[in-house]
Design an enzyme around this catalytic site. Structure first.
Site, PDB file in Angstrom:
ATOM      1  N   HIS A 151       0.840  -1.201   0.000  1.00 44.86           N
ATOM      2  CA  HIS A 151       0.000   0.000   0.000  1.00 44.86           C
ATOM      3  C   HIS A 151       0.877   1.253   0.000  1.00 44.86           C
ATOM      4  O   HIS A 151       1.780   1.378   0.830  1.00 44.86           O
ATOM      5  CB  HIS A 151      -0.922   0.022   1.218  1.00 44.86           C
ATOM      6  CG  HIS A 151      -1.923  -1.088   1.231  1.00 44.86           C
ATOM      7  ND1 HIS A 151      -1.585  -2.386   1.571  1.00 44.86           N
ATOM      8  CD2 HIS A 151      -3.255  -1.100   0.930  1.00 44.86           C
ATOM      9  CE1 HIS A 151      -2.673  -3.150   1.476  1.00 44.86           C
ATOM     10  NE2 HIS A 151      -3.680  -2.402   1.100  1.00 44.86           N
ATOM     11  N   LYS A 178      -1.055  -7.912  -4.891  1.00 50.20           N
ATOM     12  CA  LYS A 178      -1.959  -6.789  -4.627  1.00 50.20           C
ATOM     13  C   LYS A 178      -1.150  -5.506  -4.473  1.00 50.20           C
ATOM     14  O   LYS A 178      -0.238  -5.429  -3.647  1.00 50.20           O
ATOM     15  CB  LYS A 178      -2.794  -7.007  -3.368  1.00 50.20           C
ATOM     16  CG  LYS A 178      -3.733  -5.831  -3.080  1.00 50.20           C
ATOM     17  CD  LYS A 178      -4.497  -5.985  -1.775  1.00 50.20           C
ATOM     18  CE  LYS A 178      -5.335  -4.751  -1.486  1.00 50.20           C
ATOM     19  NZ  LYS A 178      -6.002  -4.812  -0.165  1.00 50.20           N
ATOM     20  N   LYS A 322     -14.984  23.180 -19.726  1.00 49.84           N
ATOM     21  CA  LYS A 322     -15.654  23.276 -21.025  1.00 49.84           C
ATOM     22  C   LYS A 322     -14.883  24.121 -22.036  1.00 49.84           C
ATOM     23  O   LYS A 322     -14.841  23.790 -23.229  1.00 49.84           O
ATOM     24  CB  LYS A 322     -17.068  23.823 -20.845  1.00 49.84           C
ATOM     25  CG  LYS A 322     -17.966  22.888 -20.047  1.00 49.84           C
ATOM     26  CD  LYS A 322     -19.393  23.389 -19.984  1.00 49.84           C
ATOM     27  CE  LYS A 322     -20.259  22.438 -19.171  1.00 49.84           C
ATOM     28  NZ  LYS A 322     -21.675  22.798 -19.208  1.00 49.84           N
ATOM     29  N   ASP A 360     -25.112  21.735 -24.659  1.00 50.99           N
ATOM     30  CA  ASP A 360     -25.674  22.529 -23.561  1.00 50.99           C
ATOM     31  C   ASP A 360     -26.771  23.465 -24.064  1.00 50.99           C
ATOM     32  O   ASP A 360     -27.848  23.559 -23.493  1.00 50.99           O
ATOM     33  CB  ASP A 360     -24.588  23.375 -22.889  1.00 50.99           C
ATOM     34  CG  ASP A 360     -23.809  22.593 -21.836  1.00 50.99           C
ATOM     35  OD1 ASP A 360     -24.314  21.560 -21.383  1.00 50.99           O
ATOM     36  OD2 ASP A 360     -22.709  23.030 -21.488  1.00 50.99           O
TER      37      ASP A 360
END
Length: 513
Positions: A151, A178, A322, A360
């Site tokens: 981890h 893992k 955007k 939009d």
């Protein structure tokens, strides 16, 4: 950015071959869903294990470090006996993100005991894997698979470093590798995908945090051994875990495979968006092999460059990306170019080029028109109910530009209100409207039937109780919040109508390009 982190491959041959059919002929990937079981008593754990089975988990991870007054011999026997699902035992120390804070020998002895008593999986940290193997002395039960885990709560290493880590974990005697890392940027997840898809051994590759959410969903596409799904939102054993309900019902996890196309909504913030609910249901209804996910993106150019495979087939864009999205596309639709903002990106399948569109202005304006017609009981056959109306747009960003453009096209008188007057004036000059500041809006004199459209992030998470102008000064007019939520007498109808237009456009454009 490490060029090796670009996701160029959809799947490995081994992952593709592993996809099979479930009961009833329904396509099912082999990636397991594991539910973490965290409780302070064995009795509570038994209840949670039964619940995990009822909601569709494949196995349970029993977190021994969450138990109080833990008696290894009796408690582990009881947990294995009463589990309705295969068991994975984890006894995580604090130094690896868990709750256990004691000597190592009793902890490792408990994991060895679980293995001997019939556990299906044992999770041991890489740091102590050698000591654990010495404890076994070669007497590992054939039924039990050893997961050796690492981890990283700081970052996600390079592909080369991750490859070396996998080799070290394999050398430590792992049946299953893992790796859990932390995403500082969503592009970090691509490196885990690269490692997972090319792995020759069973591997669990997950990235923690909201930016790493896609690793927990798309691991089924890239051949991951398992993912984690919680019983309850917020009750997690690691940051960023989705609920098992969301995995199964929202993301249609069982049907994700190597050839599944990836779509999503790019934004910051983005977790509040309802788009995945509508898109994934639409995909399922019409038989599109696709999954639509939340994408918390800091830098849209880096994101699009990293996830450059045609398997990452299309994206919706929301605040604040955007305008930047328009600069990232190979081609931009003339209307979107006129607006200066893109909220829909399609990747052409034959060459990977990006096409930018703006839905939009169509979706939001049509939704507002529908709301007005319903409230005024006006027929669709007459002209636009916006014609001649005063239409005040709050915000001059990508959404504001689209709303201003669309309202002007419908014959409305448009006023742009923005925090900075200069930005409002630029947009007002482009579309032929007027500009004011937000401060001016406090003293603005409304007209009957005026439309006030908020296109800023105010009112969205986390500012859900705020308004761009004071509540006492809000005029008694039709008021819409035109981002992802529309507020009117026809709230639900308007919201769904707006996104149906977007979905239809998305799907039809994807097929055509």
């Amino acid at each position: 950015m490490d060029s090796a982190s670009n996701v160029l491959l959809a799947s490995s041959p081994s992952a593709a071959a592993a996809v099979g059919m479930g009961s009833g002929g329904v396509r099912r990937n082999p990636t397991l869903i594991c539910t973490p079981i965290m409780a302070d008593s064995v009795d509570k754990m038994a209840i949670l294990m039964a619940e995990a089975k009822s909601v569709g988990a494949d196995l349970v991870e029993i977190r021994l470090d969450s138990l109080k007054d833990f008696n290894p011999n009796s408690d582990i026997k009881t947990l294995i006996l009463h589990s309705p699902l295969p068991t994975l035992f984890t006894y995580r120390p604090m130094w690896e993100g868990g709750q256990y804070n004691g000597d190592e020998k009793p902890r490792l002895d408990a994991l060895r005991l679980a293995m001997e008593l019939g556990a299906d999986y044992i999770d041991v940290e890489l740091k102590v894997a050698h000591e654990f193997n010495e404890l076994l002395r070669g007497n590992k039960p054939g039924k039990c698979k050893l997961i050796v885990s690492s981890h990283n709560y700081e970052n996600t290493p390079s592909v080369e470093e991750l490859g070396n880590l996998v080799a070290r974990i394999q050398a430590a005697g792992a049946d299953i590798v893992k790796i859990a890392t932390t995403a500082l940027d969503i592009s970090d997840v691509a490196r885990i995908f690269q490692i997972t898809v090319h792995s020759q051994v069973p591997i669990i590759g997950l990235v923690m945090g909201e930016r790493g959410l896609i690793s927990r969903i798309l691991c089924a596409k890239f051949g991951g051994y398992l993912t984690f799904g919680t019983l309850e939102s917020g009750v997690v054993s690691a940051p960023g875990q989705p609920t098992i309900k969301d995995l199964l019902d929202l993301y249609n996890f069982r049907q994700i495979g190597p050839d599944t196309k990836v779509f999503g909504i790019i934004g910051k913030p983005v977790g509040h968006s309802k788009s995945p609910v509508l898109f994934n249901e639409a995909f399922k209804s019409v038989g599109i092999n696709g999954v639509y996910v939340h994408l918390l993106v800091d830098d849209i150019a880096r994101f699009l460059q990293t996830y450059s495979s045609t398997d990452f087939a299309g994206f919706s864009c929301t605040i604040p990306h955007k305008e930047d999205a328009a600069k990232c596309c190979d081609e931009v639709h003339p209307v979107a170019k006129s607006i200066g903002a893109v909220n829909c990106i399609i990747r052409r399948q034959n060459d990977g080029k990006l096409f930018g569109y703006n839905t939009d202005y169509v979706g939001a304006i049509s939704a507002i028109e529908e709301g007005l017609r319903a409230s005024q009981n006006v027929s669709n056959t007459v002209g636009s109910p916006l014609a001649g109306k005063l239409f005040v747009v709050i915000g001059a960003g990508g959404a504001g530009k689209a709303l201003a453009y669309g309202a002007k096209e419908k014959g409305a008188r448009v006023v742009i209100a923005n925090r900075t007057y200069e930005r409002a004036k630029v947009l007002a000059d482009i579309i032929g409207g007027d500009a004011i500041t937000l401060a001016d809006l406090e003293n603005f004199h409304p007209e009957d039937g005026m439309i006030l459209a908020n296109t800023t992030s105010i009112g969205m998470q986390p500012k859900v109780n705020e308004t761009p102008v004071s509540k006492v000064s809000l005029p008694s007019c039709c008021f819409f919040l035109c981002q992802l939520l529309c507020i009117s007498l026809n709230e639900k109808c308007t919201f769904v109508f707006f996104w149906i237009i977007h979905i239809i456009f998305f799907a039809s454009t994807f097929i055509s390009v």
